[in-house]
Design an enzyme around this catalytic site. Structure first.
Site, short mmCIF file in Angstrom:
data_model
loop_
_atom_site.label_atom_id
_atom_site.label_comp_id
_atom_site.label_asym_id
_atom_site.label_seq_id
_atom_site.Cartn_x
_atom_site.Cartn_y
_atom_site.Cartn_z
N LYS A 1 -59.06 0.72 -55.23
CA LYS A 1 -58.69 1.64 -54.56
C LYS A 1 -59.23 1.39 -53.21
CE LYS A 1 -57.59 6.25 -53.46
NZ LYS A 1 -58.07 7.95 -53.75
N SER B 1 -33.86 11.86 -38.40
CA SER B 1 -33.38 10.68 -38.55
C SER B 1 -33.53 10.11 -40.04
CB SER B 1 -33.49 9.60 -37.51
OG SER B 1 -33.31 10.03 -36.21
N LYS C 1 -38.38 5.50 -24.65
CA LYS C 1 -37.24 4.89 -24.28
C LYS C 1 -37.13 3.87 -23.02
CE LYS C 1 -34.78 8.31 -26.94
NZ LYS C 1 -33.54 8.95 -26.98
N ASN D 1 -32.59 3.26 -26.77
CA ASN D 1 -32.69 4.19 -27.85
C ASN D 1 -32.48 3.33 -29.14
OD1 ASN D 1 -30.02 3.95 -28.08
ND2 ASN D 1 -29.76 6.06 -28.76
N GLY E 1 -35.85 9.15 -20.85
CA GLY E 1 -34.83 8.32 -21.41
C GLY E 1 -33.61 9.15 -21.53
N TYR F 1 -32.53 19.23 -30.45
CA TYR F 1 -31.77 19.58 -31.63
C TYR F 1 -32.38 20.30 -32.82
CZ TYR F 1 -32.93 15.32 -34.14
OH TYR F 1 -33.72 13.90 -34.79
P1 NAP Z 1 -39.00 11.33 -22.24
O1 NAP Z 1 -38.53 10.18 -21.78
O2 NAP Z 1 -40.40 11.60 -22.58
O3 NAP Z 1 -38.74 12.36 -21.16
C1 NAP Z 1 -39.22 13.81 -21.21
C2 NAP Z 1 -38.34 14.53 -20.15
O4 NAP Z 1 -38.79 16.06 -20.42
C3 NAP Z 1 -39.18 14.16 -18.52
O5 NAP Z 1 -38.45 14.66 -17.91
C4 NAP Z 1 -40.37 15.42 -18.31
O6 NAP Z 1 -40.62 15.69 -17.34
C5 NAP Z 1 -39.57 16.53 -19.15
N1 NAP Z 1 -40.51 17.39 -19.88
C6 NAP Z 1 -41.24 17.16 -20.87
N2 NAP Z 1 -42.22 18.31 -21.39
C7 NAP Z 1 -41.88 19.36 -20.16
C8 NAP Z 1 -42.38 20.48 -19.74
N3 NAP Z 1 -43.22 21.30 -20.44
N4 NAP Z 1 -41.79 21.28 -18.81
C9 NAP Z 1 -40.99 20.54 -17.94
N5 NAP Z 1 -40.35 19.14 -18.25
C10 NAP Z 1 -40.80 18.31 -19.44
O7 NAP Z 1 -38.03 12.19 -23.50
P2 NAP Z 1 -36.76 11.67 -24.25
O8 NAP Z 1 -36.35 10.62 -24.99
O9 NAP Z 1 -35.54 11.71 -22.72
O10 NAP Z 1 -36.20 13.12 -24.88
C11 NAP Z 1 -36.29 14.38 -24.42
C12 NAP Z 1 -35.65 15.35 -25.36
O11 NAP Z 1 -34.54 14.84 -25.87
C13 NAP Z 1 -36.46 15.55 -26.47
O12 NAP Z 1 -36.60 16.80 -26.98
C14 NAP Z 1 -35.67 14.71 -27.65
O13 NAP Z 1 -35.98 15.10 -28.92
C15 NAP Z 1 -34.24 14.95 -27.18
N6 NAP Z 1 -33.47 14.06 -27.52
C16 NAP Z 1 -32.48 14.23 -28.26
C17 NAP Z 1 -31.53 13.46 -28.74
C18 NAP Z 1 -30.36 13.85 -29.78
O14 NAP Z 1 -29.74 12.96 -30.21
N7 NAP Z 1 -29.92 14.85 -29.59
C19 NAP Z 1 -31.45 11.84 -28.05
C20 NAP Z 1 -32.65 11.72 -27.38
C21 NAP Z 1 -33.46 12.69 -26.95
P3 NAP Z 1 -41.76 14.90 -16.39
O15 NAP Z 1 -40.84 13.66 -15.74
O16 NAP Z 1 -42.08 15.73 -15.26
O17 NAP Z 1 -42.85 14.19 -17.51
#
Ligand code: NAP
Length: 531
Positions: free
Chosen positions: A168, A268, A315, A336, A391, A478
């Protein structure tokens, strides 16, 4: 040494499971009575055996208590009396501790676990009195890191030399790539017929606990309840059996997963694993807590690691990790979904994010306007405000622009908003200025920042008072399904669209790319309705 399935374990040939890797419930309890209750619960949960952590008992009368525990346990028993110096709770005399383990062996334990440091001492005190039925596990725990392959190989040799029936090794993942070395060791041991438990602690090591049947690991640990773990990163038995379909994982099972940081919130795995099971696809889908996508893909280079969903914050970086990128994903600047081509092992990147979200927003607008049909899009000429420029923000901004909307990006980091606005042909704002932004009524708001996501569910990207000019508000977050933003938007009279719609929409496409099979859309909706 021959590796046989322990008594009571039914193999695939008997129709119930595809592997002989055992699920062991580690039990820690203050009293013997409580321990017995946990044993019964472990049996009901689907464990194959229990690990009795004697060091957790507050008062303990070895002769009497061990006999009771063995007699009343409905499953095979593994006794462990872990000392403080190896991460346990026992703080007493070493000889007394080893005597207790020897007693457990004599009284009928199926397994006992002895630390490598004292294995020789234990062996010599036994004087060949080990009952044939009892298996001797010699264990080594590293709570800081995972050593090099060479060091792990030497460790296995020392454990074997100490007379182990079962090796182990438990190490700690500093990076998700550390797990690969432990998988290599398990495979190496399996080829030589050495039963081996190889687990990597911590969230970055989670896949070691789920994929061990694929590589021939002897056993994995599963807790009875979430949060009540005996080592960092342990999943529950329920998750192993029902979320990850552990019993169906075999050497040829294909591996998929969501790569993110953070990642544990992602639904997922629940979606894909249930769908894989329903359509009879031999795959497993995991959470991968990853710091560098490039290192991850380079390390897990086997063709069995087939497809990955890319989550926050990877992303944009993922684009650079692909050998080829779909033109839409290239225009968006974010990937993605990554698929490995089985023949040349090259990575192909896609973006399936925006389709589900934009379609759901269009449908909701059609519902408001009592219109139908696909042309023109109800987004045409609408003012579409995207908060976030990561992303998901890029995907939504691209999708809205494609549909003829006028796009405004509001982001915490203004320069990123400006860069995205310039790319899609829109305007930029600082997120701090969003509350005062009211050029017209009938606007659409799409939040793609992670603001409001679990655990920080009380946060919102915009004040409730500033929501009035928005006809429709969408939130990519979500978890939870109804965020504070959506709740306040609905209270302000806006139509709302949840991130679940986007999630399900992008998942349909990914499922089809992962499996080559049509996505079970009804099932996806049913699964997501649970959250
Ligand atoms: P990401 O590439 O890391 O981008 C995050 C974004 O949020 C950036 O614009 C960032 O701003 C901003 N941000 C993060 N924390 C913040 C805060 N405390 N105050 C203000 N702005 C903030 O992430 P992502 O992949 O785009 O995902 C973003 C969100 O979407 C996540 O919650 C994710 O779970 C959700 N999402 C959902 C789905 C779905 O299928 N429903 C699909 C994709 C993503 P800065 O540029 O200033 O850092």
């Amino acid at each position: 040494m021959e590796w046989v399935a322990p008594v009571g374990v039914k193999l695939e040939s008997e129709g119930t499971r595809k592997n002989s890797t055992l699920i062991c419930a580690p039990l820690m309890a203050d009293s013997v009575d409580q321990m017995v209750k946990y044993m019964e619960k472990a049996k009901l949960s689907g464990a194959d055996l229990v690990e009795v952590r004697l060091d957790s008992l507050k008062s303990f009368y070895p002769g009497q208590d061990i006999q009771t525990l063995i007699k009343r346990c409905p499953l095979p028993t593994l006794f462990n009396y872990r000392p403080k110096w190896e991460g346990g709770l026992y703080d007493g005399d070493e000889n007394s501790r080893l005597n207790v383990l020897q007693l457990a062996m004599e009284l009928g334990a199926d397994y006992i676990d002895v630390e490598l440091q004292v294995a020789d001492q234990f062996n010599s005190s036994m004087l060949n009195k080990k009952p044939a039925k009892c298996k001797f596990i010699v264990s080594s725990h590293n709570y800081q890191s995972t050593p090099s392959l060479e060091e792990l190989g030497n460790l296995v040799a020392r454990i074997q030399a100490a007379g182990a029936d079962i090796v182990k090794i438990a190490t700690t993942a500093v990076d998700v790539t550390d797990v690969a070395r432990v998988f290599q060791i398990i495979v190496h041991c399996q080829v030589r017929g050495v039963p081996t438990i190889g687990l990597v602690m911590g969230e970055r090591g989670l896949m070691s606990r789920i994929l061990c049947p694929k590589f021939g690991g002897y056993l994995t640990f599963g807790s009875l309840e979430s949060g009540k773990v005996s080592a960092p990163g342990q999943p529950t038995i329920d998750d192993l059996v029902n979320l990850y379909n552990f019993r169906q994982i075999g050497p040829d099972t294909k591996v998929f997963g969501v790569i993110g940081k953070p990642v544990s919130h992602s639904k997922s795995p629940a979606l894909y694993n249930e769908a894989f099971k329903r359509v009879g696809f031999n795959g497993v889908y995991l959470h991968f807590l990853v710091d560098s996508v490039a290192n991850f893909l380079q390390t897990y280079s086997s063709v069995d690691f087939v497809g990955f969903s890319i989550g926050i914050p990877h992303k944009e970086a993922a684009v650079m990790c692909c050998n080829e990128v779909d033109p839409v994903a290239k225009s968006i600047g974010a990937v993605n979904c990554i698929i490995r081509n089985s023949s040349d092992r090259k990575f192909f990147g896609y973006n399936t994010d925006y389709v589900g979200a934009i379609t759901a927003i269009e449908n909701a607008l059609r519902g408001l306007n009592h219109t139908s049909g696909s042309l023109p899009s109800p987004l045409a000429d609408k003012l579409f405000v995207v908060t976030g420029a990561g992303g998901a923000g890029k995907a939504l901004a691209y999708g809205a622009k494609q549909k003829g909307a006028r796009v405004v990006i509001a982001n915490r980091t203004y320069d990123r908003a400006k860069e995205l606005a310039d790319t899609v042909g829109g305007d930029a704002l600082s997120l701090a200025d969003l509350d005062g932004f009211h050029p017209e009524d009938g606007m659409i708001l799409a939040n793609t920042t992670s603001i409001g996501m679990q655990p920080k569910i009380d946060e919102t990207p915009i004040n409730k008072e500033a929501l009035t000019p928005y006809t429709l508000v969408f939130d990519a977050v979500y978890t939870p399904k109804i965020t504070r933003l959506l709740r306040e938007a609905e209270e302000s009279g806006s139509k709302i669209v949840s991130g679940t719609e986007m999630f399900v929409g992008q998942a349909y496409e990914q499922f089809e790319r992962f499996t080559g099979l049509p996505a079970p859309k009804e099932l996806f909706r049913k699964i997501m309705a649970r959250y």
